[in-house]
Scaffold this motif. Structure first.
Motif, PDB file in Angstrom:
ATOM      1  N   MET A 297       0.827  -1.196   0.000  1.00  0.00           N
ATOM      2  CA  MET A 297       0.000   0.000   0.000  1.00  0.00           C
ATOM      3  C   MET A 297       0.868   1.255   0.000  1.00  0.00           C
ATOM      4  O   MET A 297       1.866   1.323   0.698  1.00  0.00           O
TER       5      MET A 297
ATOM      6  N   THR B 194     -10.032  -1.209   5.751  1.00  0.00           N
ATOM      7  CA  THR B 194      -8.926  -1.025   4.800  1.00  0.00           C
ATOM      8  C   THR B 194      -8.161  -2.321   4.619  1.00  0.00           C
ATOM      9  O   THR B 194      -7.784  -2.687   3.496  1.00  0.00           O
TER      10      THR B 194
ATOM     11  N   CYS C  87      -7.695  -4.505   1.170  1.00  0.00           N
ATOM     12  CA  CYS C  87      -6.337  -4.828   0.722  1.00  0.00           C
ATOM     13  C   CYS C  87      -6.177  -6.333   0.515  1.00  0.00           C
ATOM     14  O   CYS C  87      -5.631  -6.779  -0.514  1.00  0.00           O
TER      15      CYS C  87
END
Length: 498
Positions: free
Chosen positions: A203, A257, A261
């Motif tokens: 990320m 998140t 991911c």
């Protein structure tokens, strides 16, 4: 019989039952205390609450509970009992007990770790590597994760360490006029966040360049939340409801998140796409081979790695900068080593890290004096004898890294920052220095964190001179990890090489 009489009798019955329950509970506390009163310790604040008022007072005053543990160990010896209602905590500063307990897989982590499963009712660390109390289940997870944290695998991450550390240096260069004042801890928190995001999960958070990214605040909020949960009454406090909602929202943000991911990476693997060689890929690969791709477990470890990989390294680097600025002779020596090993090159190689011996000593000494993870604990399943004192089963043993590192018996002049303690000719501190814990439950990310710390600190020393702004304290604040209270406010200027 009138309705009022019935109501009165009901009230009396409830009061009677409550009184009986209270007396039974008091008898149970008395029974527990009788089992442990032979162990030295400070006088109780009250029969019922034990030492809870003293501990809560220290927390509310922003004092370190760990300093209290250190003081009690100095007064009462290596085995100290502390009461909180019916629970008993034994503070242990004994190298022999460290060897016996922490090196053994049979001792279970205590309820503090269980309490981190949820944070104010929202799943937080769950059953991740840090909090999983079931040894067999933990061992299965650890086996899946180990390949992603091997030294050989992490050598391939040096490019990202260098890349993100260079971005930090660029940001610092804009501030390095000798006048601008800024928080070194804030800058270190951003770079370690960007590193763990990319190295572990592919990320690009870019928190160094984007002040609006929500992740730094979310992590700060959950760490504050973890610290506040040590007060069992916080969830009943009307004035804390807004704070609790912020903490809950921060946990949800991190987990959502992480879910996005992980799902994105799983789809890329299914579609046969080229994927980054990061820690998440290795974890998913290992989990797939074991046929254990449980999303909640993966999310638990996503949050665990994200927070542990960012918070503790940022704190260690900040404390290191603070002590180097306070000790110019140590700073001069470490800069000389960086000049000799790194010179002017921007791309630090893995082989360079093993040559930075004095820098390693500085980092180790930093963790001795400022252990970012301040301790660990285990539950006794059966009675053992520590330093000649029988400790009954079901007690919680607390091994406080802060207390070990500041005990005169283990380290001469313990409050002095002295990297020579870890020099090649120095006596090795057996079972008295273990900032990453010891045994099978030791920190899986210690190699990762120290590689990152060496790259960032060596680049900082290579480029800049720094000084601490006056009128700031060198106090420590405990937000589940130990961090510098005032943020290590610095001024920087470019370094001129002789």
């Amino acid at each position: 019989m009138t309705l009022w009489n019935l109501f009165s009798w009901a009230i009396l019955l409830i009061l009677g039952l409550f009184l009986i329950f209270f007396l039974l509970y008091c008898a149970y506390i008395h029974y527990i205390h009788l089992k442990y009163d032979h162990i030295p310790g400070p006088p109780r604040d009250s029969f019922l609450l034990g030492h809870t008022p003293t501990l809560m007072k220290a927390m509310k005053a922003d004092s370190l509970v760990h300093e209290l543990f250190l003081q009690w160990s100095q007064i009462y010896g290596p085995v100290v009992r502390v009461y909180g209602l019916h629970r008993v905590m034994i503070i242990v500063t004994s190298p022999d007990a460290v060897k016996e307990v922490l090196l053994s897989p049979t001792f279970t982590k205590d309820l503090v770790y269980k309490n981190a499963f949820n944070l104010f009712g929202v799943r937080f660390l769950g059953n991740g590597l840090v909090t999983d109390r079931d040894y067999e289940h933990w061992h299965k997870q650890r086996r899946l994760m180990d390949p992603a944290f091997s030294r050989t695998y992490l050598m391939g991450m040096m490019g990202t360490f260098n890349e993100k550390a260079e971005e930090l240096m660029e940001q610092l260069a804009e501030k390095a006029d000798g006048k601008a004042e800024f928080s070194m801890h804030e800058m270190m928190s951003k770079v370690t966040l960007d590193v763990i995001a990319k190295v572990a999960f592919g990320m690009e958070l870019n928190s160094l360049h984007d002040d609006q990214t929500p992740f730094p605040r979310a992590i700060s909020m959950v760490m504050r939340g973890v610290g506040e949960t040590r007060n069992p009454l916080i969830k009943y406090s009307p004035g804390k409801r807004g704070f609790i909602r912020d903490v809950q929202d921060s946990v949800r943000l991190l987990r959502q998140t992480g879910k996005e991911c992980i799902e994105k990476r799983q789809k890329a693997i299914e579609d046969g796409e080229e994927i980054p060689a990061d820690i998440l890929s290795q974890i998913l690969k290992s989990a797939s081979l074991e046929k254990t791709c449980d999303m909640e477990m993966l999310l638990d470890n996503f949050i665990t790695f994200f927070i542990a990989g960012q918070e503790t390294t940022a704190n260690q680097l900040s404390f290191a900068v603070m002590e180097l600025a306070r000790n110019p002779e140590i700073l001069e020596k470490i800069q000389a080593e960086v000049d000799e090993v790194i010179g002017s090159k921007r791309d630090i190689q893995y082989e360079d890290l093993s040559k930075l011996n004095y820098l390693s000593q500085v980092l180790k000494e930093t963790l001795r004096l400022y252990p970012t993870a301040p301790g660990t604990s285990r539950i006794l399943e059966k009675e053992i004898v520590i330093e000649g004192i029988p400790v009954p089963a079901n007690a919680t043993l607390v091994f406080n890294f802060y207390a070990y590192g500041r005990t005169e018996q283990f380290f001469n002049d313990p409050l002095k920052f002295d990297p020579e303690r870890f020099g090649p000719e120095s006596k090795r501190p057996y079972f008295t220095y273990f900032p990453f814990s010891l045994g099978p439950r030791s920190c899986i990310g210690q190699v990762f964190s120290q590689m990152e710390a060496k790259v960032v600190l060596s680049k900082l020393l290579q480029r800049f001179e720094f000084e601490l702004v006056e009128r700031q304290s060198f106090d420590i604040v405990d937000t589940a990890t130990l961090r510098p209270k005032d943020g290590v406010i610095c001024r920087l200027r470019p370094r001129t090489h002789k």
